[in-house]
Design a protein around this motif. Structure first.
Motif, PDB file in Angstrom:
ATOM      1  N   PHE A 152       2.931  13.498  -0.032  1.00 25.43           N
ATOM      2  CA  PHE A 152       3.748  12.291   0.103  1.00 25.43           C
ATOM      3  C   PHE A 152       5.059  12.606   0.832  1.00 25.43           C
ATOM      4  CE2 PHE A 152       7.109   9.563  -1.650  1.00 25.43           C
ATOM      5  CZ  PHE A 152       6.705   8.374  -1.090  1.00 25.43           C
ATOM      6  N   PHE A 153       5.684  13.731   0.490  1.00 18.95           N
ATOM      7  CA  PHE A 153       6.914  14.115   1.194  1.00 18.95           C
ATOM      8  C   PHE A 153       6.636  14.429   2.660  1.00 18.95           C
ATOM      9  CE2 PHE A 153       8.763  14.713  -3.030  1.00 18.95           C
ATOM     10  CZ  PHE A 153       9.985  14.092  -2.826  1.00 18.95           C
ATOM     11  N   ALA A 154       5.515  15.069   2.929  1.00 19.02           N
ATOM     12  CA  ALA A 154       5.145  15.340   4.322  1.00 19.02           C
ATOM     13  C   ALA A 154       4.935  14.023   5.064  1.00 19.02           C
ATOM     14  CB  ALA A 154       3.881  16.193   4.377  1.00 19.02           C
ATOM     15  N   GLY A 155       4.231  13.086   4.448  1.00 18.38           N
ATOM     16  CA  GLY A 155       4.004  11.782   5.071  1.00 18.38           C
ATOM     17  C   GLY A 155       5.295  11.028   5.323  1.00 18.38           C
ATOM     18  N   PHE A 181      -0.413  18.409  -5.303  1.00 22.77           N
ATOM     19  CA  PHE A 181      -0.696  18.313  -3.875  1.00 22.77           C
ATOM     20  C   PHE A 181      -0.265  16.946  -3.340  1.00 22.77           C
ATOM     21  CE2 PHE A 181      -3.396  16.959  -0.367  1.00 22.77           C
ATOM     22  CZ  PHE A 181      -3.149  17.977   0.551  1.00 22.77           C
ATOM     23  N   SER A 182      -0.573  15.887  -4.072  1.00 21.56           N
ATOM     24  CA  SER A 182      -0.226  14.535  -3.663  1.00 21.56           C
ATOM     25  C   SER A 182       1.290  14.376  -3.539  1.00 21.56           C
ATOM     26  CB  SER A 182      -0.782  13.530  -4.668  1.00 21.56           C
ATOM     27  OG  SER A 182      -0.444  12.225  -4.318  1.00 21.56           O
ATOM     28  N   PHE A 183       2.027  14.981  -4.444  1.00 20.22           N
ATOM     29  CA  PHE A 183       3.488  14.948  -4.407  1.00 20.22           C
ATOM     30  C   PHE A 183       3.998  15.582  -3.113  1.00 20.22           C
ATOM     31  CE2 PHE A 183       7.637  16.816  -5.654  1.00 20.22           C
ATOM     32  CZ  PHE A 183       8.289  15.643  -6.014  1.00 20.22           C
ATOM     33  N   ALA A 226       1.163   2.388   6.702  1.00 24.59           N
ATOM     34  CA  ALA A 226       1.726   3.663   6.231  1.00 24.59           C
ATOM     35  C   ALA A 226       3.181   3.480   5.812  1.00 24.59           C
ATOM     36  CB  ALA A 226       1.609   4.725   7.322  1.00 24.59           C
ATOM     37  N   PHE A 227       3.933   2.713   6.581  1.00 21.22           N
ATOM     38  CA  PHE A 227       5.337   2.473   6.270  1.00 21.22           C
ATOM     39  C   PHE A 227       5.487   1.724   4.948  1.00 21.22           C
ATOM     40  CE2 PHE A 227       9.337   0.173   6.496  1.00 21.22           C
ATOM     41  CZ  PHE A 227      10.221   1.151   6.895  1.00 21.22           C
ATOM     42  N   VAL A 228       4.709   0.670   4.763  1.00 29.05           N
ATOM     43  CA  VAL A 228       4.806  -0.137   3.546  1.00 29.05           C
ATOM     44  C   VAL A 228       4.362   0.657   2.323  1.00 29.05           C
ATOM     45  CG1 VAL A 228       3.825  -2.157   2.360  1.00 29.05           C
ATOM     46  CG2 VAL A 228       4.662  -2.369   4.696  1.00 29.05           C
ATOM     47  N   VAL A 229       3.249   1.377   2.415  1.00 27.78           N
ATOM     48  CA  VAL A 229       2.772   2.166   1.273  1.00 27.78           C
ATOM     49  C   VAL A 229       3.794   3.229   0.898  1.00 27.78           C
ATOM     50  CG1 VAL A 229       1.028   3.857   0.551  1.00 27.78           C
ATOM     51  CG2 VAL A 229       0.317   1.712   1.575  1.00 27.78           C
ATOM     52  N   THR A 230       4.323   3.932   1.885  1.00 25.38           N
ATOM     53  CA  THR A 230       5.311   4.975   1.613  1.00 25.38           C
ATOM     54  C   THR A 230       6.566   4.378   0.992  1.00 25.38           C
ATOM     55  OG1 THR A 230       4.445   6.240   3.479  1.00 25.38           O
ATOM     56  CG2 THR A 230       6.619   6.862   2.660  1.00 25.38           C
ATOM     57  N   THR A 231       7.014   3.245   1.508  1.00 26.85           N
ATOM     58  CA  THR A 231       8.207   2.597   0.963  1.00 26.85           C
ATOM     59  C   THR A 231       7.967   2.110  -0.457  1.00 26.85           C
ATOM     60  OG1 THR A 231       8.865   1.946   3.189  1.00 26.85           O
ATOM     61  CG2 THR A 231       9.905   0.773   1.363  1.00 26.85           C
ATOM     62  N   LEU A 232       6.794   1.530  -0.725  1.00 32.87           N
ATOM     63  CA  LEU A 232       6.491   1.063  -2.081  1.00 32.87           C
ATOM     64  C   LEU A 232       6.442   2.215  -3.078  1.00 32.87           C
ATOM     65  CD1 LEU A 232       3.835  -1.748  -1.483  1.00 32.87           C
ATOM     66  CD2 LEU A 232       6.205  -1.997  -2.252  1.00 32.87           C
ATOM     67  N   VAL A 233       5.899   3.347  -2.667  1.00 32.90           N
ATOM     68  CA  VAL A 233       5.867   4.508  -3.568  1.00 32.90           C
ATOM     69  C   VAL A 233       7.289   4.994  -3.839  1.00 32.90           C
ATOM     70  CG1 VAL A 233       5.097   6.888  -3.827  1.00 32.90           C
ATOM     71  CG2 VAL A 233       3.516   5.173  -2.980  1.00 32.90           C
ATOM     72  N   TRP A 234       8.153   5.006  -2.811  1.00 33.50           N
ATOM     73  CA  TRP A 234       9.547   5.395  -3.028  1.00 33.50           C
ATOM     74  C   TRP A 234      10.250   4.418  -3.964  1.00 33.50           C
ATOM     75  CZ3 TRP A 234      11.726   9.774  -2.814  1.00 33.50           C
ATOM     76  CH2 TRP A 234      11.375  10.725  -1.877  1.00 33.50           C
ATOM     77  N   VAL A 235      10.007   3.127  -3.792  1.00 33.44           N
ATOM     78  CA  VAL A 235      10.627   2.122  -4.664  1.00 33.44           C
ATOM     79  C   VAL A 235      10.137   2.282  -6.102  1.00 33.44           C
ATOM     80  CG1 VAL A 235      10.709  -0.366  -5.154  1.00 33.44           C
ATOM     81  CG2 VAL A 235      11.098   0.460  -2.832  1.00 33.44           C
ATOM     82  N   ALA A 236       8.835   2.490  -6.279  1.00 39.54           N
ATOM     83  CA  ALA A 236       8.291   2.683  -7.628  1.00 39.54           C
ATOM     84  C   ALA A 236       8.856   3.947  -8.264  1.00 39.54           C
ATOM     85  CB  ALA A 236       6.764   2.747  -7.570  1.00 39.54           C
ATOM     86  N   THR A 237       8.989   5.001  -7.488  1.00 45.31           N
ATOM     87  CA  THR A 237       9.558   6.247  -8.006  1.00 45.31           C
ATOM     88  C   THR A 237      11.004   6.037  -8.437  1.00 45.31           C
ATOM     89  OG1 THR A 237       8.105   7.531  -6.572  1.00 45.31           O
ATOM     90  CG2 THR A 237      10.034   8.666  -7.448  1.00 45.31           C
TER      91      THR A 237
END
Length: 187
Positions: free
Chosen positions: A99-102, A94-96, A130-141
Motif C-alpha cells: 500500500f505504501f509503495a502504491g 505485505f499488503s501494508f 487507484a487514486f480513489v481506493v488509495t485515498t479511501l484506505v488512507w481516510v479509513a486508516t
C-alpha cells in the motif's frame, strides 16, 4: 446436546453483523474490480507503469487475505488455524508495505494526462480508481487512528475520574483490594 452454546442475537448485534457483511461484500467487489482494471489496462499507463500492477497485486492479496480469514474462523483450533493465522499475518504485512509503495506510485503523478499518446498519459479509469481506493484506505486508516486515540483518552479520563489507578501502588497487586497498608501488617 449441542456442544456450542446458543448465543442470542440482539438487534444491535444483528445490525453490526449485517453491516460487516455488507462492507465485506463491497470490499470484495472493489478488489475484484482492482484486479480486472489492472489486468485490462496493464500497458496503458506509461507515466507510471506500476499503477496497474499495484491494482492487480493489491486486489489479489486482499482477496486471499479475506479468504484465509474466513477459513481461519471456520476451522477453529489446531494446526490449520495456526497456519492460516501465520499466512494471514504475512499477507497483512505485505499488503501494508505494498500500500505504501502504491501510494508513492499514485500520488506523485497526479493529475496525469488522459489524452492517448501524451507523455504523461494514464488510462483515466485505471488511474482514478487507484487514486480513489488509495485515498479511501488512507481516510479509513486516519479515522481508525483518531477513534483509537479518542477511545484511549476516554478510558484514561474515566479511570482518572473514578480514581482507578492504571499502575497499582506498592501495597497492591492486580486483582487485589486496595488497602493502603502492607500485606504483613506492621512495617
Amino acid at each position: 446436546m449441542d456442544p456450542s452454546p446458543h448465543v442470542e442475537v440482539g438487534p444491535q448485534r444483528a445490525v453490526r453483523i449485517s453491516s460487516l457483511v455488507v462492507l465485506n461484500f463491497i470490499w470484495w467487489m472493489v478488489m475484484i474490480a482492482a484486479i480486472g482494471l489492472g489486468a485490462t489496462h496493464l500497458g496503458r499507463c506509461p507515466v507510471q507503469p506500476n499503477i496497474p500492477i499495484y491494482l492487480i497485486v493489491l486486489g489479489t492479496v486482499h482477496l486471499l487475505s479475506l479468504s484465509l480469514t474466513y477459513c481461519q474462523t471456520s476451522w477453529g483450533d489446531g494446526m490449520a488455524y495456526i497456519m492460516c493465522s501465520a499466512c494471514t499475518a504475512v499477507l497483512h504485512l505485505f499488503s501494508f508495505g505494498w500500500f505504501f509503495a502504491g501510494t508513492t506510485w499514485v500520488y506523485p503523478v497526479y493529475p496525469p494526462d488522459y489524452t492517448l499518446g501524451a507523455s504523461r498519459y494514464c488510462d483515466k479509469t485505471t488511474y482514478q480508481f487507484a487514486f480513489v481506493v488509495t485515498t479511501l484506505v488512507w481516510v479509513a486508516t486516519a479515522l481508525m487512528f483518531v477513534c483509537g486515540c479518542c477511545f484511549a483518552l476516554v478510558t484514561c479520563c474515566k479511570n482518572f475520574i473514578l480514581g482507578n489507578r492504571l499502575i497499582p501502588n506498592r501495597y497492591t497487586f492486580y486483582g487485589a483490594i486496595d488497602s493502603h497498608e502492607p500485606a504483613g501488617g506492621d512495617v
